[in-house]
Design an enzyme around this catalytic site. Structure first.
Site, PDB file in Angstrom:
ATOM      1  N   ASP A 181       7.824   7.422  -8.797  1.00 44.33           N
ATOM      2  CA  ASP A 181       6.679   7.704  -7.866  1.00 44.33           C
ATOM      3  C   ASP A 181       6.061   6.474  -7.470  1.00 44.33           C
ATOM      4  O   ASP A 181       4.893   6.371  -7.108  1.00 44.33           O
ATOM      5  CB  ASP A 181       5.734   8.487  -8.416  1.00 44.33           C
ATOM      6  CG  ASP A 181       6.348   9.862  -8.753  1.00 44.33           C
ATOM      7  OD1 ASP A 181       7.466  10.308  -8.232  1.00 44.33           O
ATOM      8  OD2 ASP A 181       5.943  10.666  -9.706  1.00 44.33           O
ATOM      9  N   LYS A 199       8.963   4.683  -3.423  1.00 45.19           N
ATOM     10  CA  LYS A 199      10.382   4.344  -3.095  1.00 45.19           C
ATOM     11  C   LYS A 199      10.533   4.800  -1.659  1.00 45.19           C
ATOM     12  O   LYS A 199      11.297   4.188  -0.835  1.00 45.19           O
ATOM     13  CB  LYS A 199      11.499   4.793  -3.956  1.00 45.19           C
ATOM     14  CG  LYS A 199      11.141   4.046  -5.330  1.00 45.19           C
ATOM     15  CD  LYS A 199      12.051   4.560  -6.529  1.00 45.19           C
ATOM     16  CE  LYS A 199      11.954   6.136  -6.765  1.00 45.19           C
ATOM     17  NZ  LYS A 199      10.634   6.263  -7.592  1.00 45.19           N
ATOM     18  N   LYS A 256       8.827   5.949   0.848  1.00 45.13           N
ATOM     19  CA  LYS A 256       7.998   5.224   2.053  1.00 45.13           C
ATOM     20  C   LYS A 256       8.734   3.853   2.202  1.00 45.13           C
ATOM     21  O   LYS A 256       8.941   3.505   3.422  1.00 45.13           O
ATOM     22  CB  LYS A 256       6.736   5.012   1.807  1.00 45.13           C
ATOM     23  CG  LYS A 256       6.146   3.784   2.331  1.00 45.13           C
ATOM     24  CD  LYS A 256       4.586   3.605   2.727  1.00 45.13           C
ATOM     25  CE  LYS A 256       4.684   2.495   3.798  1.00 45.13           C
ATOM     26  NZ  LYS A 256       3.438   2.190   4.299  1.00 45.13           N
ATOM     27  N   GLY A 285      11.248  13.100  -6.245  1.00 49.14           N
ATOM     28  CA  GLY A 285      10.622  13.829  -4.988  1.00 49.14           C
ATOM     29  C   GLY A 285      10.116  12.435  -4.318  1.00 49.14           C
ATOM     30  O   GLY A 285       9.251  11.794  -4.955  1.00 49.14           O
ATOM     31  N   HIS A 286      10.936  12.470  -3.003  1.00 48.61           N
ATOM     32  CA  HIS A 286      10.457  11.164  -2.304  1.00 48.61           C
ATOM     33  C   HIS A 286       9.606  11.467  -0.906  1.00 48.61           C
ATOM     34  O   HIS A 286      10.349  12.338  -0.153  1.00 48.61           O
ATOM     35  CB  HIS A 286      11.634  10.399  -2.014  1.00 48.61           C
ATOM     36  CG  HIS A 286      12.475   9.837  -3.084  1.00 48.61           C
ATOM     37  ND1 HIS A 286      13.568   8.933  -3.109  1.00 48.61           N
ATOM     38  CD2 HIS A 286      12.103   9.789  -4.520  1.00 48.61           C
ATOM     39  CE1 HIS A 286      13.831   8.542  -4.338  1.00 48.61           C
ATOM     40  NE2 HIS A 286      13.037   8.993  -5.053  1.00 48.61           N
ATOM     41  N   GLN A 306      13.730   7.909  -9.683  1.00 45.01           N
ATOM     42  CA  GLN A 306      12.814   7.494 -10.662  1.00 45.01           C
ATOM     43  C   GLN A 306      12.487   6.133 -10.981  1.00 45.01           C
ATOM     44  O   GLN A 306      12.420   5.672  -9.859  1.00 45.01           O
ATOM     45  CB  GLN A 306      13.661   8.078 -12.057  1.00 45.01           C
ATOM     46  CG  GLN A 306      14.016   9.641 -12.068  1.00 45.01           C
ATOM     47  CD  GLN A 306      14.858  10.197 -11.383  1.00 45.01           C
ATOM     48  OE1 GLN A 306      16.227   9.608 -11.457  1.00 45.01           O
ATOM     49  NE2 GLN A 306      14.663  11.324 -10.606  1.00 45.01           N
ATOM     50  N   THR A 325       5.136  15.072  -6.646  1.00 46.65           N
ATOM     51  CA  THR A 325       6.063  15.767  -5.472  1.00 46.65           C
ATOM     52  C   THR A 325       6.820  16.900  -5.811  1.00 46.65           C
ATOM     53  O   THR A 325       7.127  17.765  -5.010  1.00 46.65           O
ATOM     54  CB  THR A 325       6.811  14.255  -5.004  1.00 46.65           C
ATOM     55  OG1 THR A 325       6.009  13.344  -4.503  1.00 46.65           O
ATOM     56  CG2 THR A 325       7.284  14.932  -3.447  1.00 46.65           C
TER      57      THR A 325
HETATM   58  P1  GDP Z   1       8.577   7.872  -4.856  1.00 45.63           P
HETATM   59  O1  GDP Z   1       9.158   8.990  -5.698  1.00 45.63           O
HETATM   60  O2  GDP Z   1       8.965   6.625  -5.377  1.00 45.63           O
HETATM   61  O3  GDP Z   1       9.452   7.860  -3.317  1.00 45.63           O
HETATM   62  O4  GDP Z   1       7.103   7.996  -4.432  1.00 45.63           O
HETATM   63  P2  GDP Z   1       6.512   9.567  -4.182  1.00 45.63           P
HETATM   64  O5  GDP Z   1       6.726  10.081  -2.945  1.00 45.63           O
HETATM   65  O6  GDP Z   1       6.615  10.488  -5.239  1.00 45.63           O
HETATM   66  O7  GDP Z   1       4.784   9.278  -4.410  1.00 45.63           O
HETATM   67  C1  GDP Z   1       4.196   8.078  -3.918  1.00 45.63           C
HETATM   68  C2  GDP Z   1       3.230   8.993  -2.929  1.00 45.63           C
HETATM   69  O8  GDP Z   1       2.489   7.946  -2.452  1.00 45.63           O
HETATM   70  C3  GDP Z   1       3.595   9.497  -1.697  1.00 45.63           C
HETATM   71  O9  GDP Z   1       2.880  10.681  -1.463  1.00 45.63           O
HETATM   72  C4  GDP Z   1       3.436   8.837  -0.493  1.00 45.63           C
HETATM   73  O10 GDP Z   1       3.296   9.479   0.602  1.00 45.63           O
HETATM   74  C5  GDP Z   1       2.276   8.137  -0.919  1.00 45.63           C
HETATM   75  N1  GDP Z   1       2.239   6.527  -0.583  1.00 45.63           N
HETATM   76  C6  GDP Z   1       3.209   5.553  -0.474  1.00 45.63           C
HETATM   77  N2  GDP Z   1       2.797   4.423  -0.364  1.00 45.63           N
HETATM   78  C7  GDP Z   1       1.601   4.542  -0.051  1.00 45.63           C
HETATM   79  C8  GDP Z   1       0.442   3.526   0.241  1.00 45.63           C
HETATM   80  O11 GDP Z   1       0.655   2.521   0.213  1.00 45.63           O
HETATM   81  N3  GDP Z   1      -0.916   4.026   0.143  1.00 45.63           N
HETATM   82  C9  GDP Z   1      -1.160   5.498  -0.289  1.00 45.63           C
HETATM   83  N4  GDP Z   1      -2.439   5.899  -0.178  1.00 45.63           N
HETATM   84  N5  GDP Z   1      -0.278   6.260  -0.367  1.00 45.63           N
HETATM   85  C10 GDP Z   1       1.353   5.817  -0.211  1.00 45.63           C
HETATM   86  P1  IMO Z   2      10.919  10.007  -8.438  1.00 46.32           P
HETATM   87  O1  IMO Z   2      12.403   9.760  -7.725  1.00 46.32           O
HETATM   88  C1  IMO Z   2       8.405  10.532 -11.800  1.00 46.32           C
HETATM   89  C2  IMO Z   2      10.145  12.178 -15.467  1.00 46.32           C
HETATM   90  C3  IMO Z   2      10.150  13.719 -15.873  1.00 46.32           C
HETATM   91  C4  IMO Z   2      10.145  13.630 -17.264  1.00 46.32           C
HETATM   92  C5  IMO Z   2      11.412  12.670 -17.502  1.00 46.32           C
HETATM   93  C6  IMO Z   2      12.696  13.426 -17.594  1.00 46.32           C
HETATM   94  O2  IMO Z   2      10.364  10.994  -7.412  1.00 46.32           O
HETATM   95  O3  IMO Z   2      10.285   8.845  -8.525  1.00 46.32           O
HETATM   96  P2  IMO Z   2      14.212  14.911 -16.023  1.00 46.32           P
HETATM   97  O4  IMO Z   2      13.993  16.239 -15.295  1.00 46.32           O
HETATM   98  O5  IMO Z   2      14.642  13.760 -14.848  1.00 46.32           O
HETATM   99  O6  IMO Z   2      14.872  15.147 -17.262  1.00 46.32           O
HETATM  100  O7  IMO Z   2      12.676  14.373 -16.589  1.00 46.32           O
HETATM  101  O8  IMO Z   2      11.528  11.991 -16.144  1.00 46.32           O
HETATM  102  N1  IMO Z   2      10.770  11.979 -13.925  1.00 46.32           N
HETATM  103  C7  IMO Z   2      10.234  11.545 -12.982  1.00 46.32           C
HETATM  104  N2  IMO Z   2       8.947  11.051 -12.964  1.00 46.32           N
HETATM  105  N3  IMO Z   2       9.245  10.422 -10.726  1.00 46.32           N
HETATM  106  C8  IMO Z   2      10.422  10.889 -10.995  1.00 46.32           C
HETATM  107  O9  IMO Z   2      11.223  10.784  -9.741  1.00 46.32           O
HETATM  108  C9  IMO Z   2      10.782  11.553 -11.856  1.00 46.32           C
HETATM  109  N4  IMO Z   2      12.238  12.024 -12.129  1.00 46.32           N
HETATM  110  C10 IMO Z   2      11.994  12.297 -13.703  1.00 46.32           C
HETATM  111  O10 IMO Z   2       8.419  13.900 -15.589  1.00 46.32           O
HETATM  112  O11 IMO Z   2       9.278  12.575 -18.032  1.00 46.32           O
HETATM  113 MG    MG Z   3       8.451  10.839  -6.518  1.00 40.83          MG
END
Ligand code: GDP
Ligand code: IMO
Ligand code: MG
Length: 391
Positions: free
Chosen positions: A12, A15, A17, A39-40, A192, A267
């Protein structure tokens, strides 16, 4: 040009974005591991897209590959493809015939997890069957006789999914290498983060795949000599979902402020994310094992109004100062050693250049650069595509 985008913390990092941002410049975007545990989030003109299987390049209309290293639940993928189509995007995708299938029994098995705090998407059980050499692969869905032999009474359902996905299924390994040979550029989208990697993460509190940049090679069939660049995504602070050690975790009002400012809720599962200070021990080590060539810092805007800001530069373990990442059981005992930096109050979400940032925010960026021994090439100051500072 081949670029890997990889998370340097516990997922999270933003990535989605960043891949969307660079997605404009490349021809192909490929996922190489994981499944819909990812969840991206991508925000385009105020509209939010949450992607679980599909690479974020789909939103730029790029050719997207779901690589052999992934695990895929056909029904959930079909639903995601429908969702994208309903929002006016025609998916230009190819799914590896070698990716493994997440079956219902994997979901049932994962539902029993109490220890890791998994996303309950069947990821671990599906990879278990892969490693035990008894998995079913996406290409198998197209072989009706084989499916009946393997799945008996439930084969019909999966044969139907196979038919629905058949036009997308193919030999992604050959395709991707031919495209690279023809001069096409490709971005590998990690899911991840480094500390959820099965080998390099905080085992056993990890996911079941190689999330690090090396996974891009094994998970797509592209050789390491073809990778030009690795961008490490670094959140300006630290978060983690699920169980496991987290030395810089904040269980106080500052942690809550970060969670509120950064909307740190999962997400995929909606769970509140655990929040804490930036941990330079972890990110420096992540830059090393991923071969990170430059860093993209995300969510810097979330730290506005937090004063002072702390950065963990080392750990104290059993009375000793250490700067490496210890085994998980020792990590629980690590006390972070902090350096304090002055914060800033300004809203920075409209900053377009480094000069638009307050001095203290620039100092914070430089500090991350120095501690992680890696250049910063991008700073994200909001979820929107345009809220990105290029250095
Ligand atoms: P990922 O799994 O690495 O793709 O990240 P996620 O989407 O799960 O979580 C990142 C969250 O932060 C999302 O809701 C994005 O829309 C948000 N986000 C990404 N970059 C920024 C930033 O620079 N500032 C803020 N405030 N939110 C951001
Ligand atoms: P993105 O791509 C954050 C965490 C779960 C748990 C562990 C194992 O959005 O960054 P799993 O279901 O993969 O067997 O769970 O990994 N986890 C994540 N945490 N972002 C993710 O993906 C994750 N995918 C799995 O919360 O601790
Ligand atoms: Mg995510």
């Amino acid at each position: 040009m081949s670029i890997v985008v990889v998370g340097t913390q516990w997922g999270d990092e933003g990535k989605g974005k960043i891949v969307d941002y660079y997605g404009e410049k490349v021809d192909i975007v490929a996922r190489y591991q994981g499944g819909n545990n990812a969840g991206h989030t991508v925000v385009i003109n105020g509209e939010t897209f949450k992607l679980h299987f599909l690479p974020s390049g789909i939103l730029r209309g790029k050719f997207c590959i779901l690589g052999n290293g992934m695990v895929i639940e056909p029904k959930a993928l079909i639903e995601e493809i429908e969702m994208i189509k309903n929002r006016g995007i025609e998916p230009n995708i190819m799914i590896s015939n070698r990716a493994h299938v997440i079956l219902k029994k994997h979901l049932e098995e994962d539902a029993k997890d109490k220890k890791i705090g998994t996303t309950k998407r069947g990821i671990g059980p599906a990879y278990t069957d892969k490693i035990a050499r008894r998995g079913i692969r996406i290409g198998d869905l197209l072989d009706e006789d084989y499916m009946k032999e393997r799945l008996g009474s439930i084969a019909e359902e999966y044969i139907t999914y196979g038919r629905m996905l058949s036009s997308y299924i193919g030999d992604t390994t050959t395709t991707i290498n031919e495209l690279i040979e023809n001069g096409k550029s490709i971005m590998f989208e990690g899911a991840q983060g480094t500390y959820l990697d099965i080998d390099h993460g905080t085992y056993p509190y990890v996911t079941s795949s190689n999330t690090v940049s090396g996974g891009a090679c094994t998970g797509t069939g592209v050789g390491p000599t073809k990778i030009d660049k690795v961008i490490g995504i670094v959140k300006a602070y630290t978060t983690r979902v699920g169980e496991g050690p987290f030395p810089t975790e904040l269980n106080d009002s500052v942690g809550q402020k970060i969670r509120d400012n950064g909307r740190e809720y999962g997400t995929t599962t909606g769970r509140p994310r655990r929040c804490g200070w930036f941990d330079a021990v972890l990110v420096r080590h992540a830059c090393m094992i991923n071969g990170v060539t430059s860093i993209a810092i995300t969510k810097l805007d979330v730290l506005s109004g937090i004063n002072p800001i702390k950065i963990c530069t080392a750990y104290e373990l059993n009375g000793e100062i250490i700067k490496h990442v210890p085994l998980t059981r020792d990590m629980y005992k690590c006390k972070p050693i902090y350096e304090e930096l002055p914060g800033w109050d300004e809203d920075i979400t409209n900053a377009k250049t480094l000069d638009d940032l307050p001095e203290n925010a620039r100092v914070y960026i430089e500090k991350i650069e120095t501690l992680c021994k890696t250049n910063v090439e991008l700073v994200s100051v909001g979820p929107g595509r345009e809220q990105t500072i290029v250095i």
